[in-house]
Write a protein that holds these residues in place. Structure first.
Motif, PDB file in Angstrom:
ATOM      1  N   GLN A 128     -39.776  29.720  73.579  1.00 51.94           N
ATOM      2  CA  GLN A 128     -41.010  29.302  74.404  1.00 51.94           C
ATOM      3  C   GLN A 128     -41.325  30.268  75.742  1.00 51.94           C
ATOM      4  N   GLU A 170     -45.023  31.569  76.249  1.00 50.35           N
ATOM      5  CA  GLU A 170     -45.803  31.271  77.542  1.00 50.35           C
ATOM      6  C   GLU A 170     -45.949  32.656  78.230  1.00 50.35           C
ATOM      7  N   ASP A 230     -50.548  28.686  74.527  1.00 52.57           N
ATOM      8  CA  ASP A 230     -50.338  27.486  74.734  1.00 52.57           C
ATOM      9  C   ASP A 230     -49.673  26.729  73.826  1.00 52.57           C
ATOM     10  N   LEU A 231     -48.577  26.130  74.257  1.00 46.31           N
ATOM     11  CA  LEU A 231     -47.726  25.485  73.177  1.00 46.31           C
ATOM     12  C   LEU A 231     -48.341  24.275  72.528  1.00 46.31           C
ATOM     13  N   SER A 232     -48.992  23.719  73.261  1.00 40.90           N
ATOM     14  CA  SER A 232     -49.539  22.199  73.165  1.00 40.90           C
ATOM     15  C   SER A 232     -50.556  22.534  71.800  1.00 40.90           C
ATOM     16  N   GLN A 277     -38.940  18.759  76.474  1.00 37.12           N
ATOM     17  CA  GLN A 277     -40.198  19.293  75.939  1.00 37.12           C
ATOM     18  C   GLN A 277     -41.119  18.591  74.939  1.00 37.12           C
ATOM     19  N   LYS A 282     -45.157  19.823  74.518  1.00 35.87           N
ATOM     20  CA  LYS A 282     -45.069  21.257  74.467  1.00 35.87           C
ATOM     21  C   LYS A 282     -44.420  21.968  73.092  1.00 35.87           C
TER      22      LYS A 282
END
Length: 354
Positions: A260, A264, A269-271, A287, A292
């Motif tokens: 992560q 980032e 964008d992890l979402s 998380q 995320k």
């Protein structure tokens, strides 16, 4: 998955030969709900305090400590039960020696073990069996078959674990569902170390699912060694060659946490990705709740320690023992958790921290 590297030494080679002499055939009809296993039945009625040795993979590891905490809490609940922890130092030879020493000291009545090398340690179990000290294994079965939960080795009376292959496939199926309609869907895998039997099993399980989908491209496989910093570096290297990732599939929360940071830092964008881990530690649950991480494979080490302590004490006291305790059924939430699922369990924060 929890930090559980199966540190291998030359012991594994010796163990393979020893296993052929020491392993006995198991009754395939025995189930987790049936009465006492043969190992428990051999135990004489015990009076007085019950002294349990807990052989941790590493006493410094959050998962092993949570197993110990669960065992201690259950010991207090039962009364007249003492638990002593031994530090396996993530080293198979250290833990092998500990099992033999504990078996021969005459100070302990039962053993709970989180094995570093589930195959090699089997060669030390006969010492416990000869001393009529029941052994309960946690997280992994002991013996040559990585997917067989029913005790494979005389002296092991109960296994508190889940099928690692089945769990890994469930993780990969989440990735496959996310990738539907994306072509290509670029996936990076983070595994502990491929030299470890269980990590190799998990990796093969991942690929058996992902390789069925022509749109899914596994662009890289990194070895995170159950460590945040190692995984951070591994993901940085992966991103240099593959800046466009759609999913990250990891078998340990520590590894996903490191990934992560790298993702980032690279501006991803992890979402908008599918990022997942395994272990269900407090950071992972946080998380997933934040959206995320898309999902996490939850483990319940405190509950596992409690269940293992129960089986060990039952064996010592000549009571019925459950040969197989499904670890996935011990927690208050499903084994695969998403934000939507966790919203239904607002009080769950995980049973351990790294």
């Amino acid at each position: 998955m929890p930090e559980s590297p199966l540190r291998r030494t030359g012991l594994a080679v010796l163990a393979a030969a020893a296993l052929s002499l020491s392993l006995a055939a198991c009754n395939s009809d025995v189930t987790g709900s049936q009465a006492a296993s043969s190992g428990a039945a051999e135990q004489a009625k015990h009076t007085g305090p019950v002294r349990i040795a807990l052989l941790a993979a590493s006493s410094q590891n959050g998962f092993s400590k949570a197993v110990y905490d669960g065992a201690v809490a259950q010991a207090k609940k039962l009364g007249d039960v003492e638990v002593t922890i031994f530090d396996g130092k993530f080293d198979s030879q250290t833990q092998f020696n500990q099992l033999q020493n504990v078996s021969g000291q005459g100070k302990f009545d039962g053993i709970v073990i989180v094995p570093n090398d589930n195959v090699g340690i089997a060669a030390a179990v006969p010492a416990a069996a000869q001393a009529k000290i029941p052994v309960v294994t946690v997280l992994f079965p002991i013996g040559p078959d990585l997917t067989e939960m029913t005790p494979q080795v005389p002296g092991v009376v109960s296994t508190v674990a889940s099928n690692a292959e089945t769990d890994a496939k469930a993780q990969a199926e989440g990735v496959a569902a996310y990738c539907e309609g994306k072509n290509p869907c670029n996936v990076a895998i983070l595994i502990g170390q491929l030299q470890f039997p269980f990590d190799n099993l998990r990796h093969k399980a991942y690929r058996s699912v992902l390789d069925q989908h022509s749109n899914i491209k596994v662009v890289a496989t990194g070895q995170g060694n159950y460590d945040r910093d190692t995984s951070l570096k591994a993901m940085q290297n992966i991103l240099q060659a593959n800046p466009k990732l759609d999913a990250v599939l990891s078998n340990a929360d520590q590894q996903t946490t490191g990934a992560q940071i790298a993702l980032e830092s690279a501006g991803l964008d992890l979402s908008k990705m599918y990022v997942t881990g395994a272990g269900g530690n407090t950071e992972a649950i946080k998380q997933v709740r934040a959206g995320k991480w898309a999902a996490d494979l939850a483990n319940f080490p405190v509950s596992m320690g409690s269940a293992a302590l129960d089986q060990a004490v039952n064996a010592v006291r000549g009571k019925p023992v459950t040969p197989v305790v499904d670890a996935n059924k011990l927690g208050p939430v499903p084994v695969i958790v998403t934000k939507e699922i966790l919203d239904q369990y607002p009080d769950f924060s995980g049973e351990w921290s790294d």
